[in-house]
Design a protein around this motif. Structure first.
Motif, PDB file in Angstrom:
ATOM      1  N   VAL A 341       0.842  -1.195   0.000  1.00 24.34           N
ATOM      2  CA  VAL A 341       0.000   0.000   0.000  1.00 24.34           C
ATOM      3  C   VAL A 341       0.879   1.248   0.000  1.00 24.34           C
ATOM      4  O   VAL A 341       0.631   2.205  -0.740  1.00 24.34           O
ATOM      5  CB  VAL A 341      -0.956   0.008   1.210  1.00 24.34           C
ATOM      6  CG1 VAL A 341      -1.581   1.389   1.398  1.00 24.34           C
ATOM      7  CG2 VAL A 341      -2.059  -1.031   1.023  1.00 24.34           C
ATOM      8  N   TYR A 349      -4.720   3.375  -1.370  1.00 24.63           N
ATOM      9  CA  TYR A 349      -5.843   3.498  -0.447  1.00 24.63           C
ATOM     10  C   TYR A 349      -7.173   3.589  -1.198  1.00 24.63           C
ATOM     11  O   TYR A 349      -8.219   3.786  -0.582  1.00 24.63           O
ATOM     12  CB  TYR A 349      -5.659   4.729   0.443  1.00 24.63           C
ATOM     13  CG  TYR A 349      -6.318   4.623   1.791  1.00 24.63           C
ATOM     14  CD1 TYR A 349      -5.935   3.648   2.703  1.00 24.63           C
ATOM     15  CD2 TYR A 349      -7.338   5.489   2.156  1.00 24.63           C
ATOM     16  CE1 TYR A 349      -6.543   3.547   3.934  1.00 24.63           C
ATOM     17  CE2 TYR A 349      -7.961   5.407   3.394  1.00 24.63           C
ATOM     18  CZ  TYR A 349      -7.562   4.431   4.280  1.00 24.63           C
ATOM     19  OH  TYR A 349      -8.166   4.321   5.503  1.00 24.63           O
ATOM     20  N   ALA A 356      -5.475  -2.366  -2.332  1.00 25.29           N
ATOM     21  CA  ALA A 356      -6.296  -1.798  -1.257  1.00 25.29           C
ATOM     22  C   ALA A 356      -7.244  -2.853  -0.696  1.00 25.29           C
ATOM     23  O   ALA A 356      -7.390  -3.002   0.523  1.00 25.29           O
ATOM     24  CB  ALA A 356      -7.091  -0.596  -1.772  1.00 25.29           C
ATOM     25  N   TYR A 359      -5.279  -5.392   1.233  1.00 29.80           N
ATOM     26  CA  TYR A 359      -4.899  -4.852   2.539  1.00 29.80           C
ATOM     27  C   TYR A 359      -6.035  -5.037   3.547  1.00 29.80           C
ATOM     28  O   TYR A 359      -5.821  -5.480   4.685  1.00 29.80           O
ATOM     29  CB  TYR A 359      -4.562  -3.368   2.377  1.00 29.80           C
ATOM     30  CG  TYR A 359      -4.219  -2.638   3.656  1.00 29.80           C
ATOM     31  CD1 TYR A 359      -2.933  -2.677   4.175  1.00 29.80           C
ATOM     32  CD2 TYR A 359      -5.178  -1.884   4.328  1.00 29.80           C
ATOM     33  CE1 TYR A 359      -2.613  -1.988   5.341  1.00 29.80           C
ATOM     34  CE2 TYR A 359      -4.876  -1.203   5.495  1.00 29.80           C
ATOM     35  CZ  TYR A 359      -3.589  -1.247   5.993  1.00 29.80           C
ATOM     36  OH  TYR A 359      -3.265  -0.579   7.150  1.00 29.80           O
TER      37      TYR A 359
END
Length: 385
Positions: A341, A349, A356, A359
């Motif tokens: 990221v 993000y 993203a 994550y």
């Protein structure tokens, strides 16, 4: 990405890998975004998996299975799904075949096997396992769900939470107390059918990640369960769970590593094309060093996991070994997720970027199948034995 040959696989394994890869490319990856919106994988995808013979690989031929006595095929299935970056389907499909199904195979009565295994193979019946409760997470000895012997049947009452495949499940392995005074020795396992009266499902949870994975609460209100649906012996449930959890944790480890590799590869492609200050991000030393660090760790982890797969094939992976794999691989997955990221900058993000979503999907891996704190305790017990 890997320079070291993966010698644990044969040509037959490679052919199976290619068939899985093609299936994932055609049937999973294009649909994952919609499944995330739906908060569940489509039932049609389960049927297609069944039609291709990808579910419950170890199922005996008398129940319509492939009778593949080689865990390397299971590992390939989980790995190829993870390499697609579709974490929800990876976890749900693998749980059905590699975590739920073994309880039926190893402990189910012949009546249960004949009734449910063929439908699990075909994808008609989706499996779940219900251990965790609102007041008992990793502490399985403290579960409150109870099963009362009524003579010709058991009556099960209680609540289970955070159940993977819960909303779609047709069959679920339930841990319940047949004797509330005996702690772990009072736990028994049962196979419940979602059509049984008194069995209800909550709405899918709004989770931080794994949006394509249906996770919910399950409620049991005096559910009448036939005696034949007792898995194994009364009071032996905890020992069965401890035995089968080794494979569960190994599967989580394999999925975590594959998903980490997916993130790393996605990031390599991104930094090669993204420019800043007149050159690609891949040309900056910090980027190169970060990628080198992650690549080295992932490659070492792959060799380690391949060895564990071989050992598990010979039934030599114990609880501590599986716990170490689950702990190490999920920690690595989260570390890679964070670094990837960062290397994406602000775009990392944005939900439209795979990294993203990866994550968000990664964080729970350190919690379910036993928290990583519990994994350390299990490892320590062996170290200090």
């Amino acid at each position: 990405m890997f320079e070291i040959p993966r010698t644990i696989f044969s040509e037959e394994h490679d052919m199976f890998r290619q068939s899985i890869r093609e299936f994932v490319k055609k049937e999973v990856s294009p649909n994952n975004a919609q499944w995330e919106k739906d908060k569940q994988v489509s039932r049609a995808s389960w049927s297609k998996l069944g039609q291709n013979g990808f579910l419950c690989l170890q199922a005996p031929s008398e129940y319509g299975g492939m009778a593949i006595d080689d865990f390397r095929f299971n590992a390939i299935f989980t790995e190829e799904l993870g390499l697609s970056g579709c974490a929800g389907p990876t976890i749900g499909y693998s749980l059905h075949s590699d975590i739920v199904f073994p309880y039926l195979l190893h402990y189910g009565t012949e009546a249960v096997k004949k009734k449910y295994i063929p439908k699990m193979i075909s994808g008609e019946n989706i499996g779940a396992i219900a251990m965790t409760e609102p007041g008992a997470g990793s502490d399985l000895q403290n579960i409150k769900a109870k099963a009362i012997d009524k003579g010709d049947h058991y009556e099960i009452s209680g609540t289970k939470t955070f159940i993977t495949n819960g909303y779609l499940c047709d069959v679920v392995v339930v841990a319940a107390k047949t004797d509330l005074s005996l702690g772990a020795k009072g736990i028994s396992l049962f196979l419940l059918d979602a059509s049984m009266e008194g069995f209800a499902k909550g709405k899918p949870f709004e989770k931080v990640g794994l949006h394509a994975q249906d996770t919910c609460e399950l409620f049991f209100e005096e559910v009448k369960v036939p005696k034949e649906n007792l898995l194994g012996k009364e009071g032996e449930g905890f020992s069965y769970l401890m035995k089968e959890l080794a494979q569960e944790r190994l599967i989580v480890a394999l999925a975590a590593l594959a998903l980490a590799e997916f993130m790393l590869q996605s990031t390599v492609e991104y930094v090669k094309g993204r420019e800043a200050f007149g050159r690609t991000i891949s040309e900056f030393q910090n980027t190169r060093f970060k990628l080198a660090e992650m690549a080295a760790k992932v490659e070492q982890a792959r060799i380690y996991c391949d060895q564990l797969v071989l050992l598990h094939n010979d039934k030599k992976v114990d609880s501590a070994m599986a716990s170490a794999a689950k702990y190490m691989m999920t920690e690595l997955q989260c570390e890679v997720a964070d670094e990837c990221v960062q290397l994406h900058g602000g775009y990392g993000y944005m939900w439209e970027y795979p990294v993203a979503r990866a994550y968000a999907d990664a964080r729970v891996q350190r919690i379910y199948a036993g928290t990583n704190e519990i994994m350390k305790e299990l490892i320590a017990r062996k170290v200090l034995k």
